[in-house]
Write an enzyme that holds these catalytic residues in place. Structure first.
Site, PDB file in Angstrom:
ATOM      1  CG  HIS A 209      -0.123 -37.680  21.811  1.00 26.76           C
ATOM      2  ND1 HIS A 209       0.922 -36.953  22.320  1.00 26.76           N
ATOM      3  CD2 HIS A 209       0.156 -38.993  22.063  1.00 26.76           C
ATOM      4  CE1 HIS A 209       1.802 -37.779  22.879  1.00 26.76           C
ATOM      5  NE2 HIS A 209       1.372 -39.014  22.726  1.00 26.76           N
ATOM      6  CG  HIS A 263      -2.591 -31.923  25.682  1.00 27.40           C
ATOM      7  ND1 HIS A 263      -1.755 -30.902  25.300  1.00 27.40           N
ATOM      8  CD2 HIS A 263      -1.988 -33.068  25.275  1.00 27.40           C
ATOM      9  CE1 HIS A 263      -0.695 -31.399  24.694  1.00 27.40           C
ATOM     10  NE2 HIS A 263      -0.810 -32.712  24.666  1.00 27.40           N
TER      11      HIS A 263
END
Length: 329
Positions: A209, A263
């Site tokens: 992303h 993440h």
């Protein structure tokens, strides 16, 4: 009859377009079947707190990044570029009043203005074409490098234990301070049945992303700077506003990945650096590599429009326009 150089230019660009379509299609199919590709199985400790965060849904789904960019293009980028184009086309009419006292046929001046306008439009379309193809090529490279590193690194996501539910780390088998809590699990026996989610939980580094968002919006910010930095839009803060908004979107996407336990912060930083580096390559280095061929094509177009101009009016206006364009670059 078209010049052989122009024919060769068109053939190369058609090949480039076909190649880009094939590469983007291959990347799309690879992304859809990423869970079928082998990924490095990294071991872990059961008491590793960095991979024991709860699972949360994504605040920013991956497809919304692709939707946000066209919306940003319509709201900010395209109107600014169109305004700049209209400004360039109208600039050629500024000297009409000065030529009223000259003994030159008005029809000749009108033909010169129209020729310059056509050249300006052709150069704008050529610039836009190269920008789009450079963007798509960089987008492919960004996705390719991100996926390769993800599978090669095999870093576990912060929610790995919650997604995998490894049998070796079940609370019934562990006691506080026991040797099992410090057990290094190399091959996790996941009790979860969601195999796609388990495979995805092993692809944390770098953040896809972040790399995608920073590539798209940093590319946009640099492109706007290259295109409109010397226009009146920069003086009235519309250009800096569009650039700041694009970078804000990228930062928000990156922060959301940490907040959603998808993440580690180092994954996000690595993805941001990767996307920014490829955006710089696509906007600064790649255009220089393709500049020679586009310059030949532009010169051919200008020469064809300046034929049959005995008074030199078109040639003078075209040369003035070329100098202005060189100043902007």
């Amino acid at each position: 009859m078209p010049h052989p150089t122009v024919n060769a230019f068109c053939a190369v660009e058609v090949f480039n377009c076909v190649l880009l379509l094939v590469l983007l299609l291959a990347e799309y199919l690879t992304a859809k079947t990423a869970n079928l590709l082998p990924v490095f199985h990294r071991g872990f400790f059961c008491d590793d707190e960095t991979i024991r965060y709860p699972y949360k849904d994504s605040t920013v789904p991956y497809w919304t990044i692709g939707m946000a960019y066209p919306a940003f293009l319509v709201l900010f980028m395209l109107p600014l570029v169109v305004i700049q184009l209209r400004s360039q086309m109208s600039s050629g009419n500024g000297n009409k009043a000065k030529r009223k006292g000259e003994n030159k046929p008005i029809c000749r001046n009108n033909e010169a203005d129209e020729a310059v306008h056509r050249i300006q439009i052709n150069q704008f379309l050529s610039t836009y074409y190269y920008s789009v193809t450079n963007f798509l090529f960089g987008f492919y490279v960004s996705g390719l490098l991100t996926n390769i590193v993800k599978h090669a690194a095999g870093r576990l996501r912060p929610n790995f234990v919650s997604v995998c539910d490894p049998a070796a780390c079940k609370s019934s088998n562990l006691s506080e301070g026991s040797a099992l809590t410090q057990l290094y699990v190399l091959h996790a026996d996941c009790l979860s049945d969601d195999h796609d989610a388990i495979a995805d939980s092993r692809r944390s580094f770098p953040s896809g992303h972040s790399s995608c968002a920073f590539y798209i919006f940093v590319f946009t910010a640099i492109y706007l700077q290259q295109t409109l930095s010397r226009s009146c839009l920069a003086k009235c803060l519309l250009l800096p506003l569009a650039q700041a908004t694009s970078l804000l979107f990228a930062v928000l996407v990156a922060v959301s990945r940490v907040c959603d336990n998808k993440h580690h912060y180092t994954d996000v930083i690595a993805g941001a650096l990767l996307g920014t580096a490829i955006a710089y390559f696509s906007t600064v280095c790649l255009p220089k590599m393709r500049q020679g061929r586009s310059a030949v094509h532009t010169d051919r177009t200008s020469n064809r429009m300046c034929l049959n101009d005995p008074n030199g009016v078109m040639a003078e206006k075209v040369s003035m326009h070329t100098i202005a364009e060189d100043d902007l670059t």
